[in-house]
Structures are given as structure tokens and as C-alpha cells.
Design an enzyme around this catalytic site. Structure first.
Site, PDB file in Angstrom:
ATOM      1  N   THR A  89       0.842  -1.208   0.000  1.00  0.00           N
ATOM      2  CA  THR A  89       0.000   0.000   0.000  1.00  0.00           C
ATOM      3  C   THR A  89       0.872   1.252   0.000  1.00  0.00           C
ATOM      4  O   THR A  89       0.377   2.343  -0.262  1.00  0.00           O
ATOM      5  CB  THR A  89      -0.892   0.039   1.262  1.00  0.00           C
ATOM      6  OG1 THR A  89      -0.059  -0.230   2.394  1.00  0.00           O
ATOM      7  CG2 THR A  89      -2.004  -0.982   1.207  1.00  0.00           C
TER       8      THR A  89
ATOM      9  N   GLY B 186      13.420 -10.664   4.086  1.00  0.00           N
ATOM     10  CA  GLY B 186      12.338  -9.691   3.905  1.00  0.00           C
ATOM     11  C   GLY B 186      12.087  -8.884   5.163  1.00  0.00           C
ATOM     12  O   GLY B 186      11.014  -8.316   5.345  1.00  0.00           O
ATOM     13  N   LEU B 187      13.073  -8.837   6.056  1.00  0.00           N
ATOM     14  CA  LEU B 187      12.909  -8.033   7.273  1.00  0.00           C
ATOM     15  C   LEU B 187      13.730  -6.746   7.169  1.00  0.00           C
ATOM     16  O   LEU B 187      14.105  -6.136   8.163  1.00  0.00           O
ATOM     17  CB  LEU B 187      13.318  -8.852   8.510  1.00  0.00           C
ATOM     18  CG  LEU B 187      12.520 -10.145   8.713  1.00  0.00           C
ATOM     19  CD1 LEU B 187      13.058 -10.937   9.901  1.00  0.00           C
ATOM     20  CD2 LEU B 187      11.027  -9.862   8.915  1.00  0.00           C
ATOM     21  N   SER B 188      13.989  -6.354   5.922  1.00  0.00           N
ATOM     22  CA  SER B 188      14.576  -5.040   5.625  1.00  0.00           C
ATOM     23  C   SER B 188      16.002  -4.840   6.106  1.00  0.00           C
ATOM     24  O   SER B 188      16.323  -3.814   6.702  1.00  0.00           O
ATOM     25  CB  SER B 188      13.693  -3.914   6.177  1.00  0.00           C
ATOM     26  OG  SER B 188      12.499  -3.895   5.492  1.00  0.00           O
ATOM     27  N   SER B 189      16.863  -5.811   5.806  1.00  0.00           N
ATOM     28  CA  SER B 189      18.267  -5.574   6.124  1.00  0.00           C
ATOM     29  C   SER B 189      18.788  -4.411   5.289  1.00  0.00           C
ATOM     30  O   SER B 189      19.609  -3.618   5.765  1.00  0.00           O
ATOM     31  CB  SER B 189      19.102  -6.828   5.916  1.00  0.00           C
ATOM     32  OG  SER B 189      18.930  -7.314   4.616  1.00  0.00           O
ATOM     33  N   SER B 190      18.297  -4.256   4.049  1.00  0.00           N
ATOM     34  CA  SER B 190      18.825  -3.151   3.236  1.00  0.00           C
ATOM     35  C   SER B 190      18.378  -1.801   3.787  1.00  0.00           C
ATOM     36  O   SER B 190      19.179  -0.871   3.874  1.00  0.00           O
ATOM     37  CB  SER B 190      18.486  -3.314   1.753  1.00  0.00           C
ATOM     38  OG  SER B 190      17.114  -3.382   1.552  1.00  0.00           O
TER      39      SER B 190
ATOM     40  N   ASP C 134       9.817   0.757   4.645  1.00  0.00           N
ATOM     41  CA  ASP C 134      10.908   0.086   5.361  1.00  0.00           C
ATOM     42  C   ASP C 134      11.856   1.093   6.005  1.00  0.00           C
ATOM     43  O   ASP C 134      12.226   0.962   7.179  1.00  0.00           O
ATOM     44  CB  ASP C 134      11.694  -0.820   4.408  1.00  0.00           C
ATOM     45  CG  ASP C 134      10.800  -1.835   3.721  1.00  0.00           C
ATOM     46  OD1 ASP C 134       9.652  -2.007   4.166  1.00  0.00           O
ATOM     47  OD2 ASP C 134      11.246  -2.450   2.739  1.00  0.00           O
TER      48      ASP C 134
ATOM     49  N   TYR D 194       8.101  -7.163  -8.064  1.00  0.00           N
ATOM     50  CA  TYR D 194       7.739  -5.968  -7.293  1.00  0.00           C
ATOM     51  C   TYR D 194       7.496  -4.786  -8.234  1.00  0.00           C
ATOM     52  O   TYR D 194       6.480  -4.111  -8.171  1.00  0.00           O
ATOM     53  CB  TYR D 194       8.874  -5.636  -6.315  1.00  0.00           C
ATOM     54  CG  TYR D 194       8.539  -4.503  -5.375  1.00  0.00           C
ATOM     55  CD1 TYR D 194       7.962  -4.748  -4.142  1.00  0.00           C
ATOM     56  CD2 TYR D 194       8.783  -3.176  -5.737  1.00  0.00           C
ATOM     57  CE1 TYR D 194       7.650  -3.713  -3.282  1.00  0.00           C
ATOM     58  CE2 TYR D 194       8.468  -2.141  -4.887  1.00  0.00           C
ATOM     59  CZ  TYR D 194       7.910  -2.409  -3.654  1.00  0.00           C
ATOM     60  OH  TYR D 194       7.586  -1.378  -2.803  1.00  0.00           O
TER      61      TYR D 194
HETATM   62  C1  GLA Z   1       9.050  -4.001   0.273  1.00  0.00           C
HETATM   63  C2  GLA Z   1       9.236  -2.514  -0.052  1.00  0.00           C
HETATM   64  C3  GLA Z   1       8.255  -1.647   0.743  1.00  0.00           C
HETATM   65  C4  GLA Z   1       6.823  -2.159   0.604  1.00  0.00           C
HETATM   66  C5  GLA Z   1       6.751  -3.669   0.848  1.00  0.00           C
HETATM   67  C6  GLA Z   1       5.388  -4.230   0.558  1.00  0.00           C
HETATM   68  O1  GLA Z   1       9.413  -4.251   1.608  1.00  0.00           O
HETATM   69  O2  GLA Z   1      10.551  -2.113   0.228  1.00  0.00           O
HETATM   70  O3  GLA Z   1       8.358  -0.300   0.319  1.00  0.00           O
HETATM   71  O4  GLA Z   1       6.282  -1.823  -0.635  1.00  0.00           O
HETATM   72  O5  GLA Z   1       7.700  -4.384   0.071  1.00  0.00           O
HETATM   73  O6  GLA Z   1       4.452  -3.730   1.445  1.00  0.00           O
END
Ligand code: GLA
Length: 393
Positions: A39, A131-135, A179, A229
Site C-alpha cells: 500500500t 524480507g525483514l529489511s536488512s537493506s 521500510d 515488485y
Molecule cells: C518491500 C518494499 C516496501 C513495501 C513492501 C510491501 O518491503 O521495500 O516499500 O512496498 O515491500 O508492502
């Protein structure tokens, strides 16, 4: 915990760069999104929280213009070198260091060139590709280090926007703001209810008495992650353009269900229609979920998590067989309030709310079912909601 890591980082810094005198240690968290997926580039709401997992850096300014980078997670890549005196350009030679170097370049692009180089050593506690945003955590961390070392006047919001800018324009991943925002604004015990159209946000206490946040890692990452994506983004934008021929909106997040149903026949392509339906319903679910949490109605929150997963599967098509097996197994278990995939999708993790007394049995059972159906051994993390970036003193 932090003190042990600190001592280890300092001794590694000395081993790699020779001299640890005056080195400073910083940390920035990863995130898990409780609800509100895909979203954030559709002008909708998200509801992530920062984790106590994240990335640490040991860093020290140099007297010349060299930047030297080393990661304890990618030891084989050795020390990577760059030059701080001019523009930096994404390069395969920089490997993982394209993330921190992208931040240096984005500061420079925004009128904040650094006046000397630095040595930096990273250590991440977020499993790679989960997918826990290491970047995002490495981006926000690097921005925070530059702010502290060179005295740049940047806010938390700037750190988030610089991180996203660098990810989009230096690293070619067209992500939204969630993120980096979650990492920069993290607050222990709270999730962040963010309106991505305005960047207005609210901290919501996540007071889960007797309930734990369990993250389950499928340990798969499919090839589609970044192309899929970017495709979803494009399909959402096509749906928006079609809708704009019949109603004046700036983003899908402005629609409620009634107006979506009224105008949706303007969306020509069936796939784009489903993408838009997800963006609209997911935004509404997120708003409803936060209301439910504030009212202590956790069963409603859990139901909305389950519905979110189904919509990400059927309408947005960003799950995969492994994520579906994981989430559906968890949803069927006693003591699980809700479970869904979290993050971009195509692999990575699910997030579940689980009653404390059921956590161990839930993990055991999910592991058994998941392994027997996929042949892959998953990993589980029972997590705490942590703070944003800080210096570890
Ligand atoms: C990744 C992207 C975020 C977001 C999610 C999905 O983590 O980096 O910006 O779009 O996917 O919600």
C-alpha cells in the site's frame, strides 16, 4: 547483548582496519510489517514496527578521501574501497557496499558532500533475504552515521527519504517509503501507523498481553523479488490511470470500497483490476486493524491479518507456495490469532500473533508441516519491537 556485540565490533575493526582508536558504534533496526502490504506506493496506510534485530556499524573518520567498507556478514568480499572526492556510481565491484555508498552519494546529491573519507565495519543480525529489511536498516544506519560524524542537519524523515531515494535511484529497486520509515522512526513497544500519502504518522502501543510476535522464515527467496515488485507497481499505476478517467483521485489509497465499486469498471485489464482491489481493501483493512488494536479487539486484528494474506495471494499474487503453506498452517493452529506474509513477498517471512502458551507448540507444528510439504527447514524468531537508530555507548 549490545555490550558483547560492541566489544566484538571494536576488535574486528582493529583487525580489519588496524586502529580502533576513536571508533564509534551505531545501530539501526530492521522491521516487520503487521498489516498494510503493498500500500505504501499506492498512497495507503502501513503498520510496521522496528525490530531489535538490525545492523551495527563501527565507524571512524579518515584524514584522506578514502572510504573503506567491510561486512562481517560478507567476509569473503574483503575490504571494499571507494573514493569520497567525487560522485559515486553503482558498480558490481562494490557488491553489498552499493547500499551504504548509495547513501553517501544521495547525501552528496542533496548538497551534503562529506569532507573526508571513513572506515566502516558492518555487522547485521537480520537473516539475509528474509524480507525483514536488512537493506533499509543499512541505509538508515549509514545516514545516521554520516549525520553523527559530519554534523549534517537531517531529520528522521530525511533519513527515511534519503534511504528510499538511494534504494530507488542508486540500487534500482522501486520501493515505497515503509521500510526506511519504520527503521528511522522505530519506537520500542509501538507500531507506526503511517499514512504514506502525507507521511503523517502515529505511534500505537502494541500492548500484547500474553501474546507474542512470531516471525517464520520460509528460507526461500524467489527470483521474482525485484522484477515482480516493479511489475506490481506498474500494474497498480495502470489501474490508477484508468480510474482517473472517471474520478479525480491522486492515489488508490483515496478510495473506499463503495467508490472503488462505483468506478472500478473503468479499469480495462482484469489483472490490474485485482491489483487495485488489493491496494484499496488492504488500506481499509489496515485502518480497521489499528482501530481494533486500540480497542483491544485482537481477534478482529487477527482476522484482518488472515484476510490480508488471502488478498496478497489471490489479488496481488505476491505470495508463493512456501508462504501459503506457512501462513495457512499457522492460521489453522490453536493459539494463533492471525498470520500473514510480511514484506514484499515471493518468499521471505510470515508474521503471526500467537498466545504465549502456544508459541512453542505452534513453532513445532508449523516446522513439521512446512518441512514435510516443502523439504525446506524453516527458521523462527520470537521478536520484540525495538527502537530506531542510536549510538551504542
Ligand atoms: C518491500 C518494499 C516496501 C513495501 C513492501 C510491501 O518491503 O521495500 O516499500 O512496498 O515491500 O508492502
Amino acid at each position: 547483548m549490545d555490550q558483547n556485540i560492541k566489544a566484538e565490533l571494536i576488535s574486528e575493526f582493529k583487525r580489519v582496519f588496524g586502529d580502533e582508536d576513536g571508533v564509534r558504534i551505531f545501530f539501526a533496526p530492521g522491521r516487520v510489517n503487521l498489516i498494510g502490504e503493498h500500500t505504501d506506493y499506492n498512497g495507503g496506510h502501513v503498520f510496521p514496527c522496528a525490530l531489535s534485530l538490525g545492523t551495527y556499524a563501527a565507524v571512524k573518520k579518515r584524514n584522506d578521501k578514502k572510504i573503506r567498507l567491510y561486512s562481517m556478514n560478507f567476509e569473503k568480499d574483503g575490504v571494499i574501497e571507494a573514493d569520497a572526492s567525487g560522485d559515486l556510481i553503482n558498480s558490481p565491484d562494490y557488491k553489498w557496499a552499493n547500499y551504504p555508498l548509495g547513501i553517501v552519494q544521495t547525501f552528496r546529491k542533496r548538497g551534503m558532500p562529506i569532507n573526508s573519507g571513513f572506515d566502516i565495519l558492518f555487522y547485521g543480525t537480520i537473516p539475509n533475504g528474509s524480507g525483514l529489511s536488512s537493506s533499509a536498516s543499512i541505509e538508515v544506519l549509514t545516514g545516521y552515521c554520516l549525520k553523527e560524524l559530519y554534523g549534517f542537519d537531517v531529520t528522521k524523515q530525511d533519513l527515511a527519504l534519503i534511504g528510499q531515494d538511494s534504494e530507488n535511484n542508486f540500487n534500482g529497486m522501486n520501493c515505497g517509503i515503509m521500510d526506511q520509515f519504520a527503521s528511522a522512526f522505530g519506537k520500542a513497544g509501538h507500531a507506526i501507523f503511517l499514512d504514506t500519502a502525507t507521511l503523517k504518522y502515529e505511534y500505537v502501543p502494541v500492548d500484547l498481553k500474553g501474546i507474542k510476535i512470531v516471525i517464520s522464515n520460509t528460507n526461500v527467496k524467489h527470483e521474482l523479488t525485484s522484477s515482480g515488485y516493479n511489475d506490481r507497481r506498474r500494474e497498480s499505476e495502470t489501474a490508477l490511470k484508468d480510474l482517473q478517467t472517471v474520478t479525480s483521485i491522486n492515489a488508490l489509497g483515496e478510495l473506499d470500497e463503495e467508490s472503488f465499486n462505483k468506478y472500478s469498471s473503468a479499469i480495462k485489464d482484469e489483472v490490474c483490476y485485482r491489483r487495485a482491489r488489493h491496494a484499496v481493501t488492504e488500506n481499509l483493512r489496515t485502518i480497521e486493524a489499528v482501530k481494533a488494536l486500540n480497542a483491544g479487539e485482537l481477534t478482529t486484528f487477527g482476522r484482518l491479518m488472515n484476510e490480508s494474506h488471502a488478498s496478497l495471494d489471490k489479488d496481488y499474487e505476491v505470495t508463493c507456495p512456501e508462504l501459503n503453506i506457512m501462513a495457512e498452517t499457522e492460521q489453522s493452529l490453536e493459539g494463533v490469532i492471525g498470520a500473514r506474509m510480511t514484506g514484499g513477498g515471493f518468499g521471505g517471512c510470515t508474521v503471526a500473533l500467537v498466545r504465549e502458551e502456544a508459541v512453542n507448540s505452534c513453532i513445532e507444528k508449523t516446522k513439521e508441516v512446512y518441512t514435510s510439504k516443502t523439504g525446506i527447514v524453516p527458521a523462527f524468531y520470537v521478536v520484540d519491537i525495538g527502537d530506531g537508530p542510536c549510538e551504542v555507548v
